[in-house]
Structures are given as structure tokens and as C-alpha cells.
Design a protein around this motif. Sequence first.
Motif, PDB file in Angstrom:
ATOM      1  N   ALA A 189     -42.572  22.640  64.073  1.00  0.00           N
ATOM      2  CA  ALA A 189     -41.588  23.187  63.143  1.00  0.00           C
ATOM      3  C   ALA A 189     -42.262  24.230  62.261  1.00  0.00           C
ATOM      4  O   ALA A 189     -43.452  24.120  61.957  1.00  0.00           O
ATOM      5  CB  ALA A 189     -40.983  22.078  62.288  1.00  0.00           C
ATOM      6  N   CYS A 190     -41.503  25.230  61.886  1.00  0.00           N
ATOM      7  CA  CYS A 190     -42.005  26.271  60.992  1.00  0.00           C
ATOM      8  C   CYS A 190     -40.932  26.539  59.942  1.00  0.00           C
ATOM      9  O   CYS A 190     -39.817  26.948  60.287  1.00  0.00           O
ATOM     10  CB  CYS A 190     -42.314  27.533  61.772  1.00  0.00           C
ATOM     11  SG  CYS A 190     -42.662  28.992  60.758  1.00  0.00           S
ATOM     12  N   VAL A 191     -41.283  26.291  58.687  1.00  0.00           N
ATOM     13  CA  VAL A 191     -40.357  26.522  57.587  1.00  0.00           C
ATOM     14  C   VAL A 191     -40.721  27.831  56.902  1.00  0.00           C
ATOM     15  O   VAL A 191     -41.875  28.042  56.518  1.00  0.00           O
ATOM     16  CB  VAL A 191     -40.396  25.367  56.574  1.00  0.00           C
ATOM     17  CG1 VAL A 191     -39.421  25.639  55.439  1.00  0.00           C
ATOM     18  CG2 VAL A 191     -40.066  24.042  57.253  1.00  0.00           C
ATOM     19  N   SER A 228     -32.156  34.338  58.256  1.00  0.00           N
ATOM     20  CA  SER A 228     -31.194  34.674  59.309  1.00  0.00           C
ATOM     21  C   SER A 228     -31.306  36.129  59.760  1.00  0.00           C
ATOM     22  O   SER A 228     -30.777  36.492  60.818  1.00  0.00           O
ATOM     23  CB  SER A 228     -29.767  34.379  58.845  1.00  0.00           C
ATOM     24  OG  SER A 228     -29.482  35.103  57.661  1.00  0.00           O
ATOM     25  N   ASP A 229     -32.012  36.963  59.011  1.00  0.00           N
ATOM     26  CA  ASP A 229     -32.207  38.365  59.386  1.00  0.00           C
ATOM     27  C   ASP A 229     -33.349  38.551  60.373  1.00  0.00           C
ATOM     28  O   ASP A 229     -33.504  39.643  60.941  1.00  0.00           O
ATOM     29  CB  ASP A 229     -32.518  39.222  58.145  1.00  0.00           C
ATOM     30  CG  ASP A 229     -31.313  39.437  57.263  1.00  0.00           C
ATOM     31  OD1 ASP A 229     -31.506  39.956  56.139  1.00  0.00           O
ATOM     32  OD2 ASP A 229     -30.187  39.092  57.673  1.00  0.00           O
ATOM     33  N   ALA A 272     -32.387  36.971  65.885  1.00  0.00           N
ATOM     34  CA  ALA A 272     -31.512  36.605  64.780  1.00  0.00           C
ATOM     35  C   ALA A 272     -30.164  36.118  65.302  1.00  0.00           C
ATOM     36  O   ALA A 272     -29.524  35.255  64.686  1.00  0.00           O
ATOM     37  CB  ALA A 272     -31.331  37.792  63.844  1.00  0.00           C
ATOM     38  N   GLY A 273     -29.757  36.633  66.440  1.00  0.00           N
ATOM     39  CA  GLY A 273     -28.485  36.235  67.015  1.00  0.00           C
ATOM     40  C   GLY A 273     -28.559  35.016  67.917  1.00  0.00           C
ATOM     41  O   GLY A 273     -27.548  34.573  68.457  1.00  0.00           O
ATOM     42  N   GLY A 274     -29.770  34.482  68.100  1.00  0.00           N
ATOM     43  CA  GLY A 274     -29.912  33.250  68.867  1.00  0.00           C
ATOM     44  C   GLY A 274     -30.327  33.420  70.317  1.00  0.00           C
ATOM     45  O   GLY A 274     -30.400  32.438  71.059  1.00  0.00           O
ATOM     46  N   ARG A 312     -33.471  27.355  66.320  1.00  0.00           N
ATOM     47  CA  ARG A 312     -33.563  27.659  64.895  1.00  0.00           C
ATOM     48  C   ARG A 312     -32.410  27.022  64.147  1.00  0.00           C
ATOM     49  O   ARG A 312     -31.325  26.852  64.693  1.00  0.00           O
ATOM     50  CB  ARG A 312     -33.570  29.179  64.670  1.00  0.00           C
ATOM     51  CG  ARG A 312     -32.316  29.915  65.080  1.00  0.00           C
ATOM     52  CD  ARG A 312     -32.513  31.445  65.027  1.00  0.00           C
ATOM     53  NE  ARG A 312     -32.797  31.910  63.672  1.00  0.00           N
ATOM     54  CZ  ARG A 312     -33.410  33.062  63.387  1.00  0.00           C
ATOM     55  NH1 ARG A 312     -33.799  33.854  64.373  1.00  0.00           N
ATOM     56  NH2 ARG A 312     -33.634  33.412  62.141  1.00  0.00           N
ATOM     57  N   ASP A 313     -32.675  26.689  62.883  1.00  0.00           N
ATOM     58  CA  ASP A 313     -31.654  26.162  61.985  1.00  0.00           C
ATOM     59  C   ASP A 313     -31.666  27.053  60.754  1.00  0.00           C
ATOM     60  O   ASP A 313     -32.554  26.919  59.891  1.00  0.00           O
ATOM     61  CB  ASP A 313     -31.967  24.709  61.624  1.00  0.00           C
ATOM     62  CG  ASP A 313     -30.877  24.061  60.788  1.00  0.00           C
ATOM     63  OD1 ASP A 313     -30.137  24.795  60.100  1.00  0.00           O
ATOM     64  OD2 ASP A 313     -30.768  22.832  60.797  1.00  0.00           O
ATOM     65  N   ASN A 314     -30.728  27.966  60.681  1.00  0.00           N
ATOM     66  CA  ASN A 314     -30.727  28.926  59.583  1.00  0.00           C
ATOM     67  C   ASN A 314     -30.439  28.260  58.229  1.00  0.00           C
ATOM     68  O   ASN A 314     -30.851  28.761  57.191  1.00  0.00           O
ATOM     69  CB  ASN A 314     -29.705  30.029  59.841  1.00  0.00           C
ATOM     70  CG  ASN A 314     -30.146  30.980  60.946  1.00  0.00           C
ATOM     71  OD1 ASN A 314     -31.315  31.000  61.336  1.00  0.00           O
ATOM     72  ND2 ASN A 314     -29.200  31.748  61.459  1.00  0.00           N
ATOM     73  N   ASP A 315     -29.746  27.133  58.253  1.00  0.00           N
ATOM     74  CA  ASP A 315     -29.473  26.427  56.989  1.00  0.00           C
ATOM     75  C   ASP A 315     -30.749  25.837  56.399  1.00  0.00           C
ATOM     76  O   ASP A 315     -30.855  25.653  55.191  1.00  0.00           O
ATOM     77  CB  ASP A 315     -28.444  25.323  57.205  1.00  0.00           C
ATOM     78  CG  ASP A 315     -27.062  25.876  57.495  1.00  0.00           C
ATOM     79  OD1 ASP A 315     -26.260  25.179  58.145  1.00  0.00           O
ATOM     80  OD2 ASP A 315     -26.781  27.021  57.067  1.00  0.00           O
TER      81      ASP A 315
END
Length: 123
Positions: free
Chosen positions: A21-23, A30-31, A53-55, A71-74
Amino acid sequence: QVQLVESGGGSVQPGGSLRLACVASGVTFSDYAMGWHRQALGKRRELVAGISAGGYTNYADSVKGRFTISRDNDKNTVYLQMNSLKPEDTAVYYCNALRVTVVSGERVRDDYWGQGTQVTVSS
């Protein structure tokens, strides 16, 4: 101040699994396109997996079918699920955040790296 903090590395036997994981902090997560790179002893750093950014995702041929990036943008977090690990996956794994924008007609590259986390696959 931008920070990328990796976690989840460790030692595992061949065939085992790890989840990195990377925080990220200090960026609009999200950019950014996010990537996992690795560097084995005596070798060049290489891209393992990336997610835009778009997944959209892409993988090195050597890990296709075994590794999954998400990725979890939240949570400002990017993950790397690594299954069926092999000794040749042993390396320091680095998280990368990349954004390219155009400002006044010039490309501006924002490129950040984490400190890395060691993954060792050995019996």
C-alpha cells in the motif's frame, strides 16, 4: 509537502502473496497517475504496474496475471496485490505519483517517489 509512504513489504516463500500500500499526502491524489516500480540489487529500476487517474492499468510482462494494481481515491492510497510470488520478484518496491500538466504552453511534470519497501521471496 508531498509524501508517499509505502507499507506491506516483507519476506515470503515462493508462491506466497503480499499486498503493498502507498498512502499519498500533499497532492490532489485523483489528479495523479500512480505506479509501482522495483529495483533489484545491481539492476535498474523498472515499472511493475501503473494506474492512470482514470483507472486504466498497465503491467510489466513479468507480472501479468500475478499482480494487480488498484487505487482508492477516497483514501489517497494505491495498492499492489502480489500473488504467486517468485524469487525474481525480490526487490525494493517504490511508489510513484506522476502528473503532467500544461502551464502557459509548457509541460510541467510533477513526479514524486516514496522511500521504498523491501520484498524478499525466498525459501
